[in-house]
Write a protein that holds these residues in place. Structure first.
Motif, mmCIF file in Angstrom:
data_model
loop_
_atom_site.group_PDB
_atom_site.id
_atom_site.type_symbol
_atom_site.label_atom_id
_atom_site.label_comp_id
_atom_site.label_asym_id
_atom_site.label_seq_id
_atom_site.Cartn_x
_atom_site.Cartn_y
_atom_site.Cartn_z
ATOM 1 N N LEU A 28 27.861 58.018 -75.274
ATOM 2 C CA LEU A 28 27.068 57.722 -76.467
ATOM 3 C C LEU A 28 25.678 58.353 -76.371
ATOM 4 O O LEU A 28 25.142 58.860 -77.366
ATOM 5 N N HIS A 29 25.102 58.334 -75.172
ATOM 6 C CA HIS A 29 23.775 58.911 -75.000
ATOM 7 C C HIS A 29 23.781 60.409 -75.286
ATOM 8 O O HIS A 29 22.832 60.947 -75.871
ATOM 9 N N THR A 41 29.818 57.719 -83.938
ATOM 10 C CA THR A 41 29.610 56.500 -83.153
ATOM 11 C C THR A 41 30.399 55.346 -83.734
ATOM 12 O O THR A 41 31.083 54.610 -83.010
ATOM 13 N N HIS A 106 18.794 59.033 -77.817
ATOM 14 C CA HIS A 106 18.764 57.571 -77.728
ATOM 15 C C HIS A 106 17.537 57.179 -76.909
ATOM 16 O O HIS A 106 17.618 56.936 -75.707
ATOM 17 N N ASP A 111 22.320 53.000 -77.285
ATOM 18 C CA ASP A 111 23.555 53.380 -76.593
ATOM 19 C C ASP A 111 23.960 52.296 -75.600
ATOM 20 O O ASP A 111 25.142 51.959 -75.475
#
Length: 394
Positions: A28-29, A41, A106, A111
């Motif tokens: 996610l980062h 996401t 992020h 995240d």
């Protein structure tokens, strides 16, 4: 530690999934998405929840995702929220998993927030040690500043479509040791408002100021007078901030301009103080301008309201945290002048917004050097799992 502490989720119960949580968080980062752009996401989150057996509703309030899981015949329901969006900042961490998108990162830890709730979601679906209904809210656009994801999800019938008895959320807290929790009943985070004050004067030659109404002089006086609002209008036992962030006017040293503009950030911790601050900003801007023969227009925009934690839910969350990490790792959170759109949820439901330590040496939030502390992932996931089990205990 409570005698019954081993009956509910412990950090050790999540440790065998620590590697997966780290991998998820770093994925996610590396792929940040800004407010109202969280398509990938949201899709990733929804797919994970579906694979674990959750009833998933997508596109709530735009790109919001809600995962619902019911177990047993219990009538109680709980909601837990994580935010998903990133910030328009160029990352400067040099990490192997740094943002792959220029100008986006992020930088606030969303995240990590999303990963911890996913970790709890997987554990709860696998163990089913609860009796009632879970609503896991993955929210877009917390960083939007106005028209935020929380507002959009509520307007889209969030609490009517997914009823809950209480709602909980958290934010990481740089400066506090990883694995520690900070909580506070009542006002926790500030309301954040913005005033844009445009001063209309009469321009002319700098050598003949008597033929003009100088908006630069008006602005200078206004800035100084605005700084008296907190010291002379707010009770010393209350907390408020009035900061002039920008001042613009003029293009040359020998020209008195027609107009000038200042912008002001106004923060408060109670509705009453919030109203007082707005009225005083308006009064001062108008009176200072009038005293110099100028006029003003004021665009006063109310942002996120005060985050106000309810007493019962805060006490409950604190009790759960003490069971999980021990008495010495749970403290009282100071009031935070930053703002958070979780406040909108708390205007509709009782609940608690808590803070999880991100490390003593953590870079500050919204910094290009910031990174979420992976050491907190199992702690946060276990907290949400245990809190859910305790809240929905048979």
């Amino acid at each position: 530690m409570a005698p019954a502490s081993n009956q509910f989720a412990r950090i050790s119960d999540l440790e065998d999934r620590a590697g997966e949580l780290v991998a998820t968080r770093r994925h996610l980062h590396a792929h940040p998405e800004l407010s109202f752009e969280e398509h990938e996401t949201a899709s990733y989150v929804a797919g994970q929840l579906e694979s674990w057996g959750y009833e998933v509703t997508r596109n709530v309030g735009g790109l919001g995702v809600v995962g619902r899981l019911k177990q047993g015949n219990g009538g109680r329901s709980i909601a837990i929220r994580a935010d998903m969006d990133a910030l328009p900042i160029q990352e400067a961490t040099g990490l192997s998993y740094a943002s792959t998108t220029d100008g986006k990162m992020h930088a606030c830890g969303h995240d990590g927030h999303t990963t911890m709730l996913l970790g709890a979601a997987e554990y709860l679906a696998r163990t089913r040690h609860f009796n009632g209904t879970i609503n896991l809210i993955f929210q877009p656009a917390e960083e939007a500043g106005k028209g935020s994801g929380a507002q959009a999800m509520i307007a889209d019938g969030l609490f009517e479509r997914f009823p809950c008895d209480a709602i909980f959320g958290l934010h990481n807290h740089p400066g506090a040791p990883a694995g520690t929790f900070l909580m506070r009943s009542g006002p926790l985070m500030a309301a954040a408002d913005t005033a844009t004050i445009t001063i209309a004067g009469r321009g002319g030659h700098a050598s003949r100021p008597h033929l003009t109404v100088d908006p630069i002089v008006v602005a200078a006086n206004m800035v100084m007078t605005l700084q008296t609002i907190v010291s002379r209008n707010v009770n010393p036992t209350e907390t408020a901030v009035v900061t002039v962030g920008t001042i613009h006017g003029g293009t040359a040293s020998n020209v008195i301009p027609e107009s000038a503009e200042i912008t002001v950030s106004i923060r408060s911790f109670s509705p009453e103080v919030r109203d007082t601050l707005e009225q005083r900003v308006r009064d001062i801007a108008s009176s200072v301008a009038g005293a110099h023969g100028a006029s003003v227009s004021i665009d006063y925009e109310r942002g996120y309201p005060v985050v106000i934690n309810s007493e019962q839910e805060t006490a409950f969350a604190s009790e759960v945290a003490r069971e999980l990490v021990g008495e010495d790792k749970v403290g009282i959170c100071p009031m935070i002048p930053g703002s958070e759109d979780f406040a909108y949820f708390l205007e509709h439901k009782p609940g608690c917004f808590l803070r999880l330590g991100n490390g003593v040496d953590s870079a500050i939030l919204h910094s290009s050097k910031y990174d979420f502390n992976d050491d907190s992932l199992t702690t946060g996931a276990a907290m949400w799992a245990r809190l859910t089990e305790r809240f929905l205990s048979a």
